[in-house]
Scaffold this motif. Structure first.
Motif, PDB file in Angstrom:
ATOM      1  N   LEU A  60      38.079   2.029  35.457  1.00  0.00           N
ATOM      2  CA  LEU A  60      36.902   2.344  34.655  1.00  0.00           C
ATOM      3  C   LEU A  60      37.099   1.700  33.290  1.00  0.00           C
ATOM      4  CD1 LEU A  60      34.262   4.072  34.449  1.00  0.00           C
ATOM      5  CD2 LEU A  60      35.690   5.857  33.480  1.00  0.00           C
ATOM      6  N   ASN A 118      38.020   9.523  37.480  1.00  0.00           N
ATOM      7  CA  ASN A 118      36.674   9.974  37.140  1.00  0.00           C
ATOM      8  C   ASN A 118      35.876  10.078  38.438  1.00  0.00           C
ATOM      9  OD1 ASN A 118      33.700   8.803  35.846  1.00  0.00           O
ATOM     10  ND2 ASN A 118      34.650  10.631  35.038  1.00  0.00           N
ATOM     11  N   PRO A 162      29.839   5.643  34.854  1.00  0.00           N
ATOM     12  CA  PRO A 162      30.779   5.092  33.873  1.00  0.00           C
ATOM     13  C   PRO A 162      30.343   5.305  32.422  1.00  0.00           C
ATOM     14  CG  PRO A 162      30.519   3.569  35.682  1.00  0.00           C
ATOM     15  CD  PRO A 162      29.517   4.668  35.906  1.00  0.00           C
ATOM     16  N   ASP A 216      37.708   4.728  38.453  1.00  0.00           N
ATOM     17  CA  ASP A 216      36.306   4.987  38.773  1.00  0.00           C
ATOM     18  C   ASP A 216      36.169   5.349  40.251  1.00  0.00           C
ATOM     19  OD1 ASP A 216      33.579   5.006  39.084  1.00  0.00           O
ATOM     20  OD2 ASP A 216      33.260   2.952  38.403  1.00  0.00           O
ATOM     21  N   ARG A 234      33.398   6.687  41.736  1.00  0.00           N
ATOM     22  CA  ARG A 234      31.977   7.035  41.687  1.00  0.00           C
ATOM     23  C   ARG A 234      31.468   7.619  43.009  1.00  0.00           C
ATOM     24  NH1 ARG A 234      28.854   2.177  39.169  1.00  0.00           N
ATOM     25  NH2 ARG A 234      30.998   1.964  38.502  1.00  0.00           N
TER      26      ARG A 234
END
Length: 184
Positions: free
Chosen positions: A48, A104, A109, A128, A130
């Motif tokens: 990220l 995360n 982001p 990241d 996601r």
């Protein structure tokens, strides 16, 4: 026979009450993890970017941490308890020389970047997830969750919920210290 039929509901009630009583003594923050003392799931995931102006470097491979004791913290900007635990993660990063990997989870982001800009960024590696694929492999129930991985790549501890003063001082730091001494 008639007496047995009359006592059956009472016996069922007593058994059910016993199970309920046992359940009330359990700590809901201590969800068992099938990963404890097993190899940590390997993963390759995008880094990220720390700010919107920076582009992400190459992907992060968890094998980069081979031979080290490290901590994985699964968090998100939309997570209220993550805000509560964040000062303790900052403290962990300041007090111990241990890679702190921030995963995360199911977040945007830009939201994560703003959140870290506001609260501080204690993470050695910022990742990241996601879509939540890495979290799924790690058996994440929700955020925040924190894992401690030993130098042999085994998951040695899982903390469900926000890290607080007690869990930092009584669990995380002693476990990290012990594992780093073993790796010595």
């Amino acid at each position: 026979m008639n007496l047995l039929l009359k006592l059956l509901p009472l016996a069922l009630f007593v058994a059910l009450a016993g199970f309920l009583a046992k359940g009330l003594t359990l700590d809901p923050a201590e969800l068992p993890s099938p990963l404890i003392d097993k190899p940590a799931p390997a993963f390759l995931v995008a880094r990220l970017p720390r700010t919107p102006e920076h582009s992400a470097a190459q992907d992060f491979n968890s094998n980069e941490l081979a031979g080290q004791v490290w901590v994985l913290n699964v968090w998100a900007s939309w997570c209220g308890p993550c805000v509560q635990e964040h000062p303790y993660l900052v403290r962990l990063a300041q007090q111990r020389s241990v890679p702190l990997v921030g995963l995360n989870y199911k977040d945007q982001p830009a939201d994560a970047q703003q959140w870290l800009a506001r609260l501080g960024d204690p993470f050695t590696h910022l990742l990241d997830d996601r879509r939540g694929d890495v979290g799924l492999d790690w058996g994440v129930y929700g955020v925040p969750e924190t894992f401690v991985i030993d130098h042999e790549g085994r998951v040695r501890y899982k903390h469900v919920g926000p890290v607080d003063e007690a869990s930092l001082l009584e669990k995380l730091l002693p476990i990290i210290d012990e594992l780093q001494n073993e790796a010595g």
